[in-house]
Scaffold this motif. Structure first.
Motif, PDB file in Angstrom:
ATOM      1  N   VAL A 252       3.807   0.176  -6.592  1.00 35.77           N
ATOM      2  CA  VAL A 252       3.944   1.541  -7.099  1.00 35.77           C
ATOM      3  C   VAL A 252       5.047   2.263  -6.338  1.00 35.77           C
ATOM      4  N   GLU A 253       5.565   3.303  -6.968  1.00 33.19           N
ATOM      5  CA  GLU A 253       6.603   4.125  -6.341  1.00 33.19           C
ATOM      6  C   GLU A 253       5.988   5.334  -5.654  1.00 33.19           C
ATOM      7  N   GLY A 254       5.018   5.953  -6.332  1.00 33.15           N
ATOM      8  CA  GLY A 254       4.478   7.224  -5.858  1.00 33.15           C
ATOM      9  C   GLY A 254       3.144   7.039  -5.154  1.00 33.15           C
ATOM     10  N   SER A 255       2.805   8.022  -4.319  1.00 28.96           N
ATOM     11  CA  SER A 255       1.597   7.900  -3.509  1.00 28.96           C
ATOM     12  C   SER A 255       0.390   8.592  -4.137  1.00 28.96           C
ATOM     13  N   LEU A 256       0.607   9.374  -5.193  1.00 31.08           N
ATOM     14  CA  LEU A 256      -0.504  10.150  -5.746  1.00 31.08           C
ATOM     15  C   LEU A 256      -1.159   9.432  -6.925  1.00 31.08           C
ATOM     16  N   VAL A 257      -2.487   9.530  -6.961  1.00 29.58           N
ATOM     17  CA  VAL A 257      -3.242   8.972  -8.071  1.00 29.58           C
ATOM     18  C   VAL A 257      -3.312  10.040  -9.161  1.00 29.58           C
TER      19      VAL A 257
ATOM     20  N   THR B 239       0.831  -1.205   0.000  1.00 29.00           N
ATOM     21  CA  THR B 239       0.000   0.000   0.000  1.00 29.00           C
ATOM     22  C   THR B 239       0.862   1.251   0.000  1.00 29.00           C
ATOM     23  N   MET B 240       0.352   2.275  -0.686  1.00 33.54           N
ATOM     24  CA  MET B 240       0.953   3.609  -0.634  1.00 33.54           C
ATOM     25  C   MET B 240      -0.207   4.572  -0.549  1.00 33.54           C
ATOM     26  N   GLY B 241      -0.120   5.509   0.368  1.00 41.20           N
ATOM     27  CA  GLY B 241      -1.209   6.468   0.492  1.00 41.20           C
ATOM     28  C   GLY B 241      -0.676   7.875   0.612  1.00 41.20           C
ATOM     29  N   ALA B 242      -1.530   8.860   0.354  1.00 37.51           N
ATOM     30  CA  ALA B 242      -1.169  10.262   0.544  1.00 37.51           C
ATOM     31  C   ALA B 242      -2.354  10.967   1.180  1.00 37.51           C
TER      32      ALA B 242
ATOM     33  N   ARG C  86      -3.106   3.727  -2.917  1.00 34.13           N
ATOM     34  CA  ARG C  86      -2.749   2.892  -4.063  1.00 34.13           C
ATOM     35  C   ARG C  86      -2.313   1.523  -3.553  1.00 34.13           C
TER      36      ARG C  86
END
Ligand code: SF4
Ligand code: SF4
Lengths: 185, 620
Positions: free
Chosen positions: A58-63, A34-37, A54
């Motif tokens: 994934v690398e980044g937290s933004l959709v 999980t990745m969240g922002a 997400r």
């Protein structure tokens, strides 16, 4: 697994952060990455607040706009405002009156994009149960009635159990279950 | 003990990295997006039974000086703040870079591209360059944790302060991390006297500057080979029409986009150590690419270090916006445009313009942030505007900046400027013999942070204005940290409470009175009395302490007696309450043709009972 992108939106003070925490915990329990922002700071004083979550590699937290599979909105206007995040075939869950949701002008776009939308009067459910600030849990319960493939009602319930301070557990479950029941009807 | 897996906030990951690095001293002043680091350290220290010393310092400079002293006694220390906080600590930072350290000293300075909750979008990496200290730029919480440890080790090895710069999207990201038992660092304090270094005069500073430059050269060499954080995916011998150099959040964003778009033809050089810049590594990358696009937040740093200017696309060439966040959709479009400009295959395309046009056509109300229902600041601003309608309202940084919405805030410059600008305005008008009324508002925490120097100065130079200290007994905006006034310390233990009244009196102010702003009449009356004092020839600066607990931090104490409120048909729809009081629970009800109260937002504070000129707001 393919990445799943989720956007949660509402106004500061409505408990978006808590909703994000529950979903992230449920995903972690299932062994998903999980990745969240989140939004903190000034906007938490009643401004538009948005969380990204997400699941997957994934690398980044933004959709990115146009790539969310799910949009959960705790306020009707915030649902509309964040429609650009939804991908084709995405699903929209909103705290709004099922009778009047969605606004006529929005419908053609959602249809064209094959976006499924569902509304629940989450605020009213929470208020009727004596906890007006818990519309987030009613919406989550409602969501869990439809999206079993992502995370089941039981899995979300366990996650709520893990992240809720003990004195709020009873009432949180009550609102969550009420939302779920409305979804299964 | 076993390792466990938990979801950490990015700031929690930084905290974890610091504690894992054996950090013995952690100081901080709260500020979004850095505020959660110290509480996360507290949480870890408590759950693992560590003896780390933790403090909320009164401001960032104080925090850094404290950490620095610990570091030169051989301990490992860290100091956390937001990017504009580093401005406050800049004096300390610049000098500390020359002096160097003995133990490790990590400065965590969190940037806010956007900006979401700051006065500026300034880039900490430029501060690092200015101070000549290394800076690490993580792309996600996982890397932030590893970099926190690395920063501590580098600092101790090279005896130099090291900056860790997580941007807001790292600080407030959530990611699952495995972590295990944490141990105490038992290193004892020992200070070796060496006045030529620790109290260096300018002549010695020149020598120290030379030492610093040598350290940086060595660190640059280390960074060239730091493949965990500086790496690329070039295939040997292959040439590329376009490559991308990226760091921090823009790296993770562009990496995801290239993966989604399946673009293996575009290599990426990720730089986790923007300063000192690993030039040789960049040279290798540059020579394999015809053009190189630089993606970095928020300012231009790496782009300046790339010497072959003809090859570089970025902010200087107009390809990357010079303000705002490099959000995924922004990066997507700008890379797509570069691809098209260079005649390369574009991205598959995003069909988003339709949706954006649709949303724009809906005319959705913009939800501006506002003071909470029941907030005592609202009552204060209402009374201030009522008593001194023609005043210039200088204000400051905190929740109460939202007094903007009530017409109670005209200026907001930096921490403490409510007071310094009030005296500045006074002298500017007084020089023309104009008696301009001025009311300054500042929060309790901001006053402790930077209020006293300005107040001393104003008293000493005989300025005249009313200062209202909005004392809600908490640092609210940044997430409810205790203030010195409360006498509770970062870990919840008891400290000595500092009396605002005594501090103000100690600054030479003779008019200091306390009032509860919920009593709008009493506050208005006191403001009138203060005005007389300010205007009298024997008067001076009048300070009113408007004391009432924050309704979010202390819901019970803030509203001891709940009052159920309703609006009668006496309401003439004048909208006075909506415009001048602006409680989020009050709204105009189209159906009823009058003001109404949203009971689910109303905190039953009862303050609005005192404001309707028609007497239409009454107890139910
Ligand atoms: S409640 Fe009073 S102040 Fe508010 S609109 Fe009605 S008459 Fe005006
Ligand atoms: S009592 Fe009046 S001022 Fe207080 S929260 Fe309710 S509507 Fe707002």
């Amino acid at each position: 697994m393919q990445t799943v992108n989720i956007v949660l939106s509402g106004l500061g003070g409505q408990g978006i952060l808590f909703m994000t925490k529950v979903m992230a915990q449920a995903a972690l329990n299932k062994g998903l990455k999980t990745m969240g922002a989140e939004t903190h700071g000034m906007a938490q004083r009643g401004g538009s607040v948005i969380s990204h979550l997400r699941l997957g590699e994934v690398e980044g937290s933004l959709v990115r706009t146009g790539s969310a599979h799910f949009l959960l909105a705790l306020e009707e206007n915030e649902a509309y405002r964040n429609i650009p995040f939804l991908a084709k075939g995405g699903r929209l869950y909103a705290n709004a009156s099922p009778k009047s949701f969605v606004r006529q002008e929005v419908k053609p776009y959602l249809d064209k994009m094959e976006i499924v939308y569902r509304a629940i009067p989450a605020g009213k459910i929470a208020t009727d149960l004596g906890t007006p600030m818990s519309s987030n849990l009613a919406l989550l319960g409602f969501f869990s009635a439809f999206e079993k493939n992502l995370v089941t009602h039981k899995e979300l319930r366990n996650a709520i159990d893990q992240v809720t301070p003990s004195r709020f557990k009873k009432i949180n479950f009550k609102v969550f279950d009420a939302g779920f029941e409305m979804g299964t009807q | 003990m076993m390792k466990r897996k938990d979801i950490f906030l990015g700031n929690g990951a930084v905290a974890l990295g610091l504690v894992e690095a054996g950090c013995q001293i952690v100081t901080s002043y709260p500020g979004t997006p850095s505020s959660e680091i110290l509480p996360e350290v507290v949480r870890l220290v408590k759950s693992e039974g560590l003896n780390t010393y933790i403090e909320w310092s009164t401001n960032e400079k104080v925090a850094l000086d404290n950490a620095f002293a610990a570091a030169i006694s051989g301990k490992r220390a860290a100091c956390c703040m937001k990017q504009v906080g580093l401005n406050v600590a800049a004096d300390s930072l610049m000098s500390a870079a020359y002096l160097g350290t003995v133990g490790g000293l990590v400065i965590v300075s969190c940037d806010d591209p956007g900006p979401h909750s700051s006065q500026t979008e300034q880039d900490t990496r430029l501060m690092a360059r200015l101070a000549k200290v290394p800076v690490l730029d993580p792309s996600n919480p996982k890397e932030a944790r590893v970099m926190a440890r690395l920063a501590m080790e580098l600092s101790e090895e090279f005896r130099i302060p090291v900056i860790l710069r997580p941007a807001i999207r790292v600080c407030h990201a959530r990611q699952a991390l495995s972590w295990g038992p944490l141990k105490n660092n038992t290193k004892k304090a020992s200070f070796e006297k060496d006045p030529a270094r620790w109290a260096a005069t300018p002549r010695f500073r020149f020598i120290l500057h030379g030492e610093l430059n040598e350290k940086l050269k060595k660190i640059a060499r280390r960074f060239e080979g730091l493949t965990a954080h500086n790496f690329h995916d070039l295939e040997p011998g292959k040439k590329y029409p376009l490559g991308i150099i990226a760091g921090g959040i823009p790296y993770s964003v562009v990496r995801d986009i290239l993966t989604e778009e399946d673009r293996k033809d575009i290599p990426v050089l990720k730089i986790g150590t923007p300063y000192p810049f690993p030039e040789a590594l960049a040279d290798i990358f540059m020579s394999a690419c015809e053009k190189v696009l630089v993606l970095e937040e928020t300012d231009t740093v790496m782009e300046y270090f790339l010497r072959d200017r003809k090859k570089v696309l970025g902010r200087l060439s107009g390809h990357v916006p010079s303000e705002g966040e490099l959000a995924p959709q922004v990066v997507y479009r700008l890379v797509d445009k570069v691809l098209k400009d260079l005649g390369l295959a574009p991205f598959k395309g995003d069909r988003n313009q339709d949706a954006l046009d649709l949303v724009a056509s809906l005319d959705l109300p913009v939800r501006r942030p506002t003071l909470c229902a029941g907030c005592p600041h609202r009552a204060s601003f209402f009374a201030i505007r009522k008593a001194r309608p023609k005043a210039i309202f200088t204000s400051d940084i905190g929740c109460y900046t939202l007094g903007l919405n009530l017409g109670g805030v005209d200026t907001c410059l930096d921490m403490g400027a409510a007071i310094t600008m009030a005296s500045g305005f006074y002298h500017a008008f007084n020089q023309d013999q104009v008696a301009q009324p001025i009311v300054a508002t500042i929060g309790d925490s901001t006053f402790f942070h930077s209020g006293t120097a300005g107040l001393l100065n104003a008293v000493y130079n005989d300025a005249r204005f009313i200062l209202v200290i909005l004392d809600n007994e908490i640092t609210a905006m940044t997430g409810m940290q205790p203030t010195p006034g409360l006498g509770i310390r970062a870990d919840g233990s008891k400290g000595k409470a500092i009396s605002l009244e005594r501090v103000v009196a100690g600054c030479g102010v003779d008019f200091v009175e306390v009032v509860d702003p919920y009593e709008i009449k009493a506050m208005t009356k006191l403001l009138k009395k203060a005005t007389e004092y300010v205007n009298s020839s024997t008067g001076g600066i009048a300070v009113i302490i408007a004391r009432h607990p924050c309704v979010i931090a202390y819901p019970k104490e803030a509203i001891p007696e709940r009052k159920s409120v309703t609006v009668t048909d006496d309401c003439t729809e004048c909208n006075f309450c909506l415009e001048r009081f602006e409680c989020p629970a009050l709204y105009h009800d189209e159906e009823l043709g009058r003001t109404n109260i949203n009971q689910s937002l109303c905190t039953q504070c009862g303050v609005c009972l005192q404001i309707c000129p028609k007497g239409a707001i009454v107890e139910a």
